[in-house]
Design an enzyme around this catalytic site. Sequence first.
Site, short mmCIF file in Angstrom:
data_model
loop_
_atom_site.label_atom_id
_atom_site.label_comp_id
_atom_site.label_asym_id
_atom_site.label_seq_id
_atom_site.Cartn_x
_atom_site.Cartn_y
_atom_site.Cartn_z
N GLN A 38 0.83 -1.20 0.00
CA GLN A 38 0.00 0.00 0.00
C GLN A 38 0.87 1.26 0.00
OE1 GLN A 38 -2.21 -0.74 3.63
NE2 GLN A 38 -0.34 -1.50 4.55
N HIS A 69 -10.55 3.11 19.21
CA HIS A 69 -9.88 1.98 19.85
C HIS A 69 -10.60 1.48 21.11
CE1 HIS A 69 -6.11 3.28 17.57
NE2 HIS A 69 -6.36 2.06 17.18
N ASP A 145 0.36 -12.45 6.80
CA ASP A 145 -1.04 -12.35 6.43
C ASP A 145 -1.89 -13.02 7.50
OD1 ASP A 145 -3.43 -13.96 4.95
OD2 ASP A 145 -3.11 -12.00 4.03
N ALA A 146 -2.90 -12.29 7.99
CA ALA A 146 -3.72 -12.79 9.09
C ALA A 146 -4.39 -14.11 8.74
CB ALA A 146 -4.76 -11.75 9.47
N ASP A 163 -8.59 -5.17 13.73
CA ASP A 163 -8.41 -3.72 13.57
C ASP A 163 -7.83 -3.49 12.18
OD1 ASP A 163 -8.00 -1.04 13.84
OD2 ASP A 163 -6.42 -1.18 15.34
N PRO A 172 -5.11 -5.30 0.92
CA PRO A 172 -4.71 -6.55 1.58
C PRO A 172 -5.73 -7.03 2.59
CG PRO A 172 -3.41 -4.68 2.40
CD PRO A 172 -4.18 -4.19 1.21
#
Length: 313
Positions: A38, A69, A145-146, A163, A172
């Site tokens: 990005q 948050h 990568d999650a 988040d 992404p």
Amino acid sequence: MAGSKLTCDYWITEYMTEDDVHLHGVAEMLEFKRTEYQEMSIVRSKTFGTGLVLDGKWQTTVRDEFLYHEPLVHTALYQHGAPKRVLVLGGADGGAVREVLKWKSVTNAVQVEIDEVVFNACQEHLGEIHQGCFQNPRAEIRFGDAFEVLEKEGGSWDVIVCDLSDPLEDSPAMDLFTREFFTTCREALAPGGVFVIQAGPVTPPFDDGHARIVRTLGTVFEHTTHFFSCTPTYVVPLGFAMGSLKPLDTDPEPAKVDAILAQSVEGELKFFDGIALRGLMSPPKYLRDKVANGESLSTLDDPARYTGSGVKS
């Protein structure tokens, strides 16, 4: 324009629709990079202080980040009750982990961030947000990568906090707002676990995506709810969706909540308390109807997409 006094020569323009824009003036560009994933800017705004901008869209600023948050994190951790292991997906600025660590019961707060360049820039420039939270021995940062991390490592997490940046085209984060990803997260939760994700704008004409994400979560979790908070940087109120493996307290008693927070949380809360939680658990009728009356879901084949884009001028 009568009454206007503009003091910035550099502006970031967020296109909300084809004919609706929002402008943020930038006083100083602190860092700019095109990463593998990005375009990143760290900027200083006279109004909101230092902030993170990804692909031209504002992610956080020091002035109002607590409005995002605190409800994201504490609503989920309160619903769990006594979280020990918490996984944060995304959240390069560190604000979510900062809030997680306020819970005395937490023994392990792991953040998975895909973009190490953005994380390092936030560590350098956004100290007012992360407040050195990764120096805490209970905190850990991993890069990757999650989706891949969860599928590979699994885990037994009490709470998973997503988040994430917006699921724009080629983002992404696109695949992380889908039924397949929600299912992977559900399988990674411990008994009684809670999952929460930022779920897009909640006001017309942008609320279709939010409703779609909430409906999709409801096909994965038996117990779900949704709520929102107003953070000026994001222009419109931003929603959250929550899924749980146990019943959720959707009609909290403020005094009871405050007593639990006093016992369980160490550190200042500027937004979140019992009265705030009661408000969060009461989404308005139009939004409840929007979720209930729709049919579309978000899947890998047809993921939810947010409207809007950002450019600099």
